[in-house]
Design a protein around this motif. Structure first.
Motif, PDB file in Angstrom:
ATOM      1  N   PHE A   1       0.857  -1.172   0.000  1.00 47.74           N
ATOM      2  CA  PHE A   1       0.000   0.000   0.000  1.00 47.74           C
ATOM      3  C   PHE A   1       0.901   1.232   0.000  1.00 47.74           C
ATOM      4  CE2 PHE A   1      -2.086  -3.404   2.363  1.00 47.74           C
ATOM      5  CZ  PHE A   1      -3.276  -3.520   1.663  1.00 47.74           C
ATOM      6  N   LEU A   2       0.804   2.039  -1.050  1.00 41.43           N
ATOM      7  CA  LEU A   2       1.615   3.248  -1.164  1.00 41.43           C
ATOM      8  C   LEU A   2       0.709   4.465  -1.227  1.00 41.43           C
ATOM      9  CD1 LEU A   2       3.185   0.895  -2.988  1.00 41.43           C
ATOM     10  CD2 LEU A   2       4.776   2.758  -3.223  1.00 41.43           C
ATOM     11  N   MET A   3       1.029   5.494  -0.455  1.00 46.03           N
ATOM     12  CA  MET A   3       0.318   6.756  -0.534  1.00 46.03           C
ATOM     13  C   MET A   3       1.176   7.716  -1.358  1.00 46.03           C
ATOM     14  SD  MET A   3      -1.025   9.362   2.410  1.00 46.03           S
ATOM     15  CE  MET A   3      -2.093   8.155   3.149  1.00 46.03           C
ATOM     16  N   LEU A   4       0.598   8.233  -2.441  1.00 52.14           N
ATOM     17  CA  LEU A   4       1.329   9.076  -3.376  1.00 52.14           C
ATOM     18  C   LEU A   4       0.725  10.473  -3.446  1.00 52.14           C
ATOM     19  CD1 LEU A   4       1.537   6.540  -6.345  1.00 52.14           C
ATOM     20  CD2 LEU A   4       3.210   6.880  -4.539  1.00 52.14           C
ATOM     21  N   ARG A   5       1.601  11.475  -3.521  1.00 54.92           N
ATOM     22  CA  ARG A   5       1.163  12.854  -3.735  1.00 54.92           C
ATOM     23  C   ARG A   5       1.767  13.321  -5.056  1.00 54.92           C
ATOM     24  NH1 ARG A   5       1.797  17.059   0.863  1.00 54.92           N
ATOM     25  NH2 ARG A   5       3.509  15.655   1.255  1.00 54.92           N
ATOM     26  N   PRO A   6       0.943  13.874  -5.952  1.00 54.09           N
ATOM     27  CA  PRO A   6       1.481  14.332  -7.241  1.00 54.09           C
ATOM     28  C   PRO A   6       2.384  15.548  -7.063  1.00 54.09           C
ATOM     29  CG  PRO A   6      -0.821  14.928  -7.037  1.00 54.09           C
ATOM     30  CD  PRO A   6      -0.495  14.081  -5.842  1.00 54.09           C
ATOM     31  N   ARG A   7       3.413  15.624  -7.898  1.00 47.74           N
ATOM     32  CA  ARG A   7       4.351  16.758  -7.832  1.00 47.74           C
ATOM     33  C   ARG A   7       3.877  17.948  -8.662  1.00 47.74           C
ATOM     34  NH1 ARG A   7       9.074  15.435  -5.282  1.00 47.74           N
ATOM     35  NH2 ARG A   7       9.593  13.229  -5.155  1.00 47.74           N
ATOM     36  N   HIS A   8       3.008  17.706  -9.638  1.00 51.22           N
ATOM     37  CA  HIS A   8       2.505  18.787 -10.496  1.00 51.22           C
ATOM     38  C   HIS A   8       1.178  18.371 -11.101  1.00 51.22           C
ATOM     39  CE1 HIS A   8       3.917  16.423 -13.953  1.00 51.22           C
ATOM     40  NE2 HIS A   8       4.996  16.193 -13.229  1.00 51.22           N
ATOM     41  N   ALA A   9       0.496  19.332 -11.724  1.00 56.24           N
ATOM     42  CA  ALA A   9      -0.794  19.074 -12.359  1.00 56.24           C
ATOM     43  C   ALA A   9      -0.589  18.526 -13.767  1.00 56.24           C
ATOM     44  CB  ALA A   9      -1.614  20.357 -12.403  1.00 56.24           C
ATOM     45  N   GLY A  10      -1.645  17.921 -14.311  1.00 52.83           N
ATOM     46  CA  GLY A  10      -1.596  17.375 -15.669  1.00 52.83           C
ATOM     47  C   GLY A  10      -2.019  15.915 -15.655  1.00 52.83           C
ATOM     48  N   THR A  11      -1.829  15.253 -16.776  1.00 50.37           N
ATOM     49  CA  THR A  11      -2.105  13.827 -16.861  1.00 50.37           C
ATOM     50  C   THR A  11      -0.831  13.092 -16.492  1.00 50.37           C
ATOM     51  OG1 THR A  11      -3.731  14.180 -18.600  1.00 50.37           O
ATOM     52  CG2 THR A  11      -2.890  11.955 -18.339  1.00 50.37           C
ATOM     53  N   LEU A  12      -0.824  12.495 -15.309  1.00 52.22           N
ATOM     54  CA  LEU A  12       0.356  11.787 -14.817  1.00 52.22           C
ATOM     55  C   LEU A  12       0.142  10.288 -14.968  1.00 52.22           C
ATOM     56  CD1 LEU A  12       1.058  13.775 -11.523  1.00 52.22           C
ATOM     57  CD2 LEU A  12       1.838  14.251 -13.831  1.00 52.22           C
TER      58      LEU A  12
ATOM     59  N   ILE B   1      -0.877   3.147 -15.076  1.00 53.28           N
ATOM     60  CA  ILE B   1      -2.180   3.724 -14.733  1.00 53.28           C
ATOM     61  C   ILE B   1      -2.097   5.237 -14.918  1.00 53.28           C
ATOM     62  CG2 ILE B   1      -3.907   4.021 -12.920  1.00 53.28           C
ATOM     63  CD1 ILE B   1      -2.710   1.510 -11.579  1.00 53.28           C
ATOM     64  N   ASN B   2      -3.067   5.806 -15.645  1.00 56.98           N
ATOM     65  CA  ASN B   2      -3.108   7.249 -15.844  1.00 56.98           C
ATOM     66  C   ASN B   2      -3.944   7.910 -14.764  1.00 56.98           C
ATOM     67  OD1 ASN B   2      -1.524   7.323 -18.166  1.00 56.98           O
ATOM     68  ND2 ASN B   2      -3.265   6.841 -19.463  1.00 56.98           N
ATOM     69  N   ILE B   3      -3.454   9.051 -14.273  1.00 61.51           N
ATOM     70  CA  ILE B   3      -4.124   9.838 -13.235  1.00 61.51           C
ATOM     71  C   ILE B   3      -4.267  11.258 -13.761  1.00 61.51           C
ATOM     72  CG2 ILE B   3      -4.025  10.656 -10.852  1.00 61.51           C
ATOM     73  CD1 ILE B   3      -4.093   7.659 -10.987  1.00 61.51           C
ATOM     74  N   GLN B   4      -5.472  11.812 -13.652  1.00 57.22           N
ATOM     75  CA  GLN B   4      -5.705  13.198 -14.045  1.00 57.22           C
ATOM     76  C   GLN B   4      -5.576  14.064 -12.798  1.00 57.22           C
ATOM     77  OE1 GLN B   4      -6.096  14.314 -17.189  1.00 57.22           O
ATOM     78  NE2 GLN B   4      -5.993  16.354 -16.330  1.00 57.22           N
ATOM     79  N   VAL B   5      -4.598  14.981 -12.804  1.00 53.97           N
ATOM     80  CA  VAL B   5      -4.345  15.852 -11.659  1.00 53.97           C
ATOM     81  C   VAL B   5      -4.666  17.277 -12.067  1.00 53.97           C
ATOM     82  CG1 VAL B   5      -2.633  16.656  -9.994  1.00 53.97           C
ATOM     83  CG2 VAL B   5      -2.516  14.315 -10.855  1.00 53.97           C
ATOM     84  N   SER B   6      -5.637  17.898 -11.364  1.00 56.66           N
ATOM     85  CA  SER B   6      -6.035  19.265 -11.674  1.00 56.66           C
ATOM     86  C   SER B   6      -5.349  20.241 -10.729  1.00 56.66           C
ATOM     87  CB  SER B   6      -7.555  19.411 -11.569  1.00 56.66           C
ATOM     88  OG  SER B   6      -7.974  19.125 -10.257  1.00 56.66           O
ATOM     89  N   GLN B   7      -5.271  21.483 -11.155  1.00 54.49           N
ATOM     90  CA  GLN B   7      -4.663  22.536 -10.350  1.00 54.49           C
ATOM     91  C   GLN B   7      -5.604  22.905  -9.213  1.00 54.49           C
ATOM     92  OE1 GLN B   7      -1.772  23.763  -9.377  1.00 54.49           O
ATOM     93  NE2 GLN B   7      -1.247  24.351 -11.447  1.00 54.49           N
ATOM     94  N   VAL B   8      -5.072  23.308  -8.081  1.00 56.61           N
ATOM     95  CA  VAL B   8      -5.877  23.681  -6.923  1.00 56.61           C
ATOM     96  C   VAL B   8      -6.478  25.060  -7.161  1.00 56.61           C
ATOM     97  CG1 VAL B   8      -5.831  24.139  -4.447  1.00 56.61           C
ATOM     98  CG2 VAL B   8      -4.393  22.368  -5.411  1.00 56.61           C
TER      99      VAL B   8
END
Length: 172
Positions: A93-104, A119-126
Motif C-alpha cells: 500500500f503506497l500513498m502518493l502525492r502528485p508533484r505537479h498538475a496534468g495527466t500523470l 495507470i493514468n491519473i488526471q491531476v487538476s490545479q488547486v
C-alpha cells in the motif's frame, strides 16, 4: 526395528510436507490499482500492488519519483494451505502525492520477474482559496488561528465560525 520405523516415518513426513509446500502456485500474478483516477494537486492517491503466487521481491518505486512523492509504504502478506494446495499473497500500500498538475502516469512497476500495468491519473490545479467574510454556498466554515506561527507547546487560539444559508432540519 522400532528405530527404523521412526526414521522411516520421519522421512515420509518430511517428504509429505515438502511436497505440499512445493505444490503451490507456480506462476505469480501482479496487479496494481489506485483508489481514484482524478485528483487535485493537493490531494493524495492510494496505490495498491498485489502479488499472488510465488514471485518474490518488492516493487521498484524509483520510477514513481519523477511525478509523485511517496509518502508512505506498507506491506501485508498472507499464506494459506487449503486441501494440500499452498497459496501466498503480498500486498503493498503506497500513498502518493502528485508533484505537479496534468495527466500523470503511474508507470509499470517491476515486482520480481513480473510487471504491473501503467495507470493514468488526471491531476487538476488547486483552486485559490478566497478569504472573504461572507458565507458562500449553503454551509460554510471559517477558521482562524492566532498566532499564525506556533512553536511546540505554545498555546494557539482557534476561532471557528459555521455559517448556514438553509435550515438544518434534523441534522440533514
Amino acid at each position: 526395528m522400532v528405530r527404523k520405523m521412526r526414521t522411516f516415518t520421519v522421512i515420509h513426513l518430511f517428504l509429505l510436507i515438502t511436497s505440499l509446500l512445493l505444490s503451490g502456485e507456480v506462476s505469480a500474478a501482479v496487479t496494481a490499482q489506485v483508489d481514484r483516477s482524478s485528483i487535485s494537486v493537493d490531494e493524495t492517491i492510494n496505490l495498491t500492488i498485489e502479488v499472488s503466487g510465488d514471485d518474490k521481491g518488492e516493487p521498484d518505486t524509483k520510477a514513481l519519483q519523477q511525478d509523485f512523492e511517496v509518502l508512505s509504504q506498507n506491506k501485508s502478506s498472507s499464506y494459506s494451505l487449503i486441501n494440500g494446495s499452498m497459496s501466498s499473497k503480498s500486498t503493498w500500500f503506497l500513498m502518493l502525492r502528485p508533484r505537479h498538475a496534468g495527466t500523470l502516469t503511474v508507470p509499470a512497476l517491476k515486482v520480481g520477474k513480473k510487471e504491473t500495468t501503467a495507470i493514468n491519473i488526471q491531476v487538476s490545479q488547486v483552486a485559490p482559496q478566497t478569504s472573504s467574510a461572507t458565507p458562500q454556498g449553503e454551509l460554510w466554515i471559517d477558521m482562524r488561528v492566532q498566532p499564525t506561527t506556533v512553536h511546540v507547546q505554545q498555546q494557539a487560539v482557534i476561532n471557528i465560525r459555521i455559517y448556514q444559508a438553509v435550515a438544518l432540519n434534523q441534522a440533514q
